[in-house]
Design a protein around this motif. Structure first.
Motif, PDB file in Angstrom:
ATOM      1  N   LEU A 246     -37.487 -14.395  48.334  1.00  0.00           N
ATOM      2  CA  LEU A 246     -36.903 -15.733  48.316  1.00  0.00           C
ATOM      3  C   LEU A 246     -35.742 -15.825  49.319  1.00  0.00           C
ATOM      4  O   LEU A 246     -34.800 -15.043  49.278  1.00  0.00           O
ATOM      5  N   LYS A 247     -35.855 -16.782  50.266  1.00  0.00           N
ATOM      6  CA  LYS A 247     -34.787 -17.056  51.218  1.00  0.00           C
ATOM      7  C   LYS A 247     -34.264 -18.462  50.965  1.00  0.00           C
ATOM      8  O   LYS A 247     -35.046 -19.373  50.684  1.00  0.00           O
ATOM      9  N   VAL A 248     -32.935 -18.634  51.084  1.00  0.00           N
ATOM     10  CA  VAL A 248     -32.352 -19.924  50.732  1.00  0.00           C
ATOM     11  C   VAL A 248     -31.320 -20.370  51.773  1.00  0.00           C
ATOM     12  O   VAL A 248     -30.728 -19.554  52.492  1.00  0.00           O
ATOM     13  N   GLU A 249     -31.170 -21.670  51.829  1.00  0.00           N
ATOM     14  CA  GLU A 249     -30.087 -22.279  52.587  1.00  0.00           C
ATOM     15  C   GLU A 249     -29.023 -22.729  51.597  1.00  0.00           C
ATOM     16  O   GLU A 249     -29.335 -23.405  50.609  1.00  0.00           O
ATOM     17  N   LEU A 250     -27.791 -22.348  51.856  1.00  0.00           N
ATOM     18  CA  LEU A 250     -26.660 -22.776  51.042  1.00  0.00           C
ATOM     19  C   LEU A 250     -26.026 -23.959  51.765  1.00  0.00           C
ATOM     20  O   LEU A 250     -25.381 -23.789  52.826  1.00  0.00           O
TER      21      LEU A 250
ATOM     22  N   ARG B 109     -20.634 -31.204  46.725  1.00  0.00           N
ATOM     23  CA  ARG B 109     -21.552 -30.283  46.059  1.00  0.00           C
ATOM     24  C   ARG B 109     -22.003 -29.167  47.001  1.00  0.00           C
ATOM     25  O   ARG B 109     -21.840 -29.274  48.234  1.00  0.00           O
ATOM     26  N   VAL B 110     -22.592 -28.115  46.399  1.00  0.00           N
ATOM     27  CA  VAL B 110     -23.288 -27.062  47.136  1.00  0.00           C
ATOM     28  C   VAL B 110     -24.705 -26.996  46.595  1.00  0.00           C
ATOM     29  O   VAL B 110     -24.914 -26.909  45.378  1.00  0.00           O
ATOM     30  N   GLU B 111     -25.667 -27.057  47.503  1.00  0.00           N
ATOM     31  CA  GLU B 111     -27.068 -27.025  47.089  1.00  0.00           C
ATOM     32  C   GLU B 111     -27.688 -25.676  47.428  1.00  0.00           C
ATOM     33  O   GLU B 111     -27.327 -25.008  48.400  1.00  0.00           O
ATOM     34  N   PHE B 112     -28.646 -25.308  46.597  1.00  0.00           N
ATOM     35  CA  PHE B 112     -29.419 -24.069  46.738  1.00  0.00           C
ATOM     36  C   PHE B 112     -30.805 -24.518  47.188  1.00  0.00           C
ATOM     37  O   PHE B 112     -31.625 -24.930  46.395  1.00  0.00           O
ATOM     38  N   ASN B 113     -31.054 -24.482  48.516  1.00  0.00           N
ATOM     39  CA  ASN B 113     -32.307 -25.003  49.070  1.00  0.00           C
ATOM     40  C   ASN B 113     -33.262 -23.860  49.406  1.00  0.00           C
ATOM     41  O   ASN B 113     -32.926 -22.953  50.179  1.00  0.00           O
TER      42      ASN B 113
ATOM     43  N   ARG C 169     -31.246 -13.073  53.869  1.00  0.00           N
ATOM     44  CA  ARG C 169     -31.908 -14.027  52.976  1.00  0.00           C
ATOM     45  C   ARG C 169     -31.080 -15.288  52.769  1.00  0.00           C
ATOM     46  O   ARG C 169     -31.500 -16.185  52.055  1.00  0.00           O
ATOM     47  N   LEU C 170     -29.899 -15.359  53.390  1.00  0.00           N
ATOM     48  CA  LEU C 170     -28.983 -16.458  53.135  1.00  0.00           C
ATOM     49  C   LEU C 170     -28.586 -17.155  54.438  1.00  0.00           C
ATOM     50  O   LEU C 170     -28.203 -16.491  55.418  1.00  0.00           O
ATOM     51  N   ILE C 171     -28.687 -18.469  54.452  1.00  0.00           N
ATOM     52  CA  ILE C 171     -28.225 -19.277  55.575  1.00  0.00           C
ATOM     53  C   ILE C 171     -27.191 -20.265  55.039  1.00  0.00           C
ATOM     54  O   ILE C 171     -27.438 -20.941  54.036  1.00  0.00           O
TER      55      ILE C 171
END
Length: 361
Positions: A281-285, A348-352, A322-324
């Motif tokens: 799992l890779k996500v954009e913060l 807010r901060v989203e976990f995309n 794994r984090l952007i």
């Protein structure tokens, strides 16, 4: 008399042999009972050479596990064997103390002893003589014959009657005993009936537990600690074939700063566990602000806050690749900035989730 006594003893012994195998690994317990028995009487030789028949009724009251108090009443007729002569009539009222060798076992031998008052109505004698008697005996109670606790009782007694200088009689009796109140055997069956569904229910609760609330039970879930709100596949892992987004509720910062609050750090610990539970799992913060202040300032602040979240997740053991971190400033509001509630929602901060097709745009 001796021949009749031997015959009667053999009958009692055969009953003991027949009933004993019926014993079961159960207990029988109640506080009281009633017994009704038919009696075969062997009178003293000085009374008559014949026999007698009678009935005995006994009420049993439990004293402890093995000891019982048994008030008893019997009545009988003793044959004279002489034509035209009235038979002898005998009654007795007394109480015995009985000891049951195996306590509450289904099949149990017992011994007894007791005293009482006797009455003898004798042929050719208009007077009825009252006296006393004493007796000792032994017998057995069979295993229950029905669900109600009905049991077979058999016994033999030596009875000494004070009538006419003293008479020694033998009484052999057999009949039924009925418990008064519920037996422990019945209660055990009810307890088993009640407890069994409870155990099954506990097992079902354990089988159906879903600790991360993703709709996949723990026994099947291959990706534990999934963040609530993300769509998962059949084995509980976040779907990466399409873009998904969830707001990290509670991830806040100190005023006009990119410094995480203590509450935000606790929430990000749970987010790190979700990432560790699914290595692909890779996500954009994504950092967002409201429209208060200049657009350039908000853009830089949102970028710093997104990077602060990324750095903290890396400190918690999540691989940097794994984090952007990306700041969007005030460009993507989800509520109107004209109200305080709307502005709060926009900060807010989203976990995309980054789909397998490329970076989140």
């Amino acid at each position: 008399m001796r021949r009749s006594w031997k015959l009667s003893c053999a009958t009692v012994a055969s009953c003991l042999i027949w009933v004993a195998p019926a014993s079961k690994a159960e207990t029988v317990q109640h506080e009281s009972e009633m017994s009704l028995l038919g009696v075969y009487m062997v009178p003293d030789d000085s009374r008559t050479d014949e026999y007698g028949m009678g009935v005995r009724a006994t009420y049993g009251a439990r004293l402890d596990e093995s000891w019982w108090l048994e008030p008893t009443l019997f009545t009988g007729v003793i044959e004279t064997g002489k034509a035209g002569v009235t038979d002898y009539y005998q009654q007795g009222l007394g109480a015995d103390i009985a000891y049951r060798l195996f306590g509450n076992a289904p099949f149990t031998p017992f011994a007894l002893a007791g005293l009482g008052v006797s009455r003898n109505d004798v042929a050719n004698n208009s007077a009825s003589e009252f006296g006393g008697y004493g007796n000792v005996g032994f017998g057995f109670l069979s295993s229950p014959l029905s669900d109600s606790g009905l049991r077979l009782r058999a016994e033999a007694r030596y009875v000494y009657d004070s009538f006419d200088g003293g008479q020694s009689d033998l009484h052999f009796a057999a009949g039924i005993t009925v418990p008064i109140g519920a037996t422990r055997r019945q209660i055990v069956e009810k307890v088993k009936y009640i407890e069994k569904p409870v155990v099954v229910e506990k097992e079902r609760v354990q089988e159906l537990a879903d600790s991360d609330n993703d709709g996949v039970v723990d026994g099947v879930d291959q990706c534990p600690n999934t963040l609530e709100g993300l769509e998962v596949d059949a084995v509980g892992c976040v779907k990466t074939d399409k873009a998904q987004s969830v707001v990290l509720q509670g991830v806040t910062f100190e005023f006009n700063s990119d410094r995480l609050t203590a509450n935000a750090r606790d929430i990000l610990v749970r987010a790190s566990e979700a990432l560790k539970g699914q290595q692909d799992l890779k996500v954009e913060l994504a950092g967002h602000t409201d429209s208060v202040g200049g657009a350039d300032y908000n853009q830089k602040l949102s970028q710093k806050r997104a990077e602060a979240v990324r750095n903290y997740l890396i400190d918690l053991g999540v691989a940097p690749s794994r984090l952007i971190a990306r700041g969007y400033g005030e460009t993507k509001p989800i509520r109107s900035n004209d109200t305080e509630d709307g502005r709060e929602r926009n900060r807010r901060v989203e976990f995309n989730v980054i789909s397998e097709g490329g970076d989140q745009s």
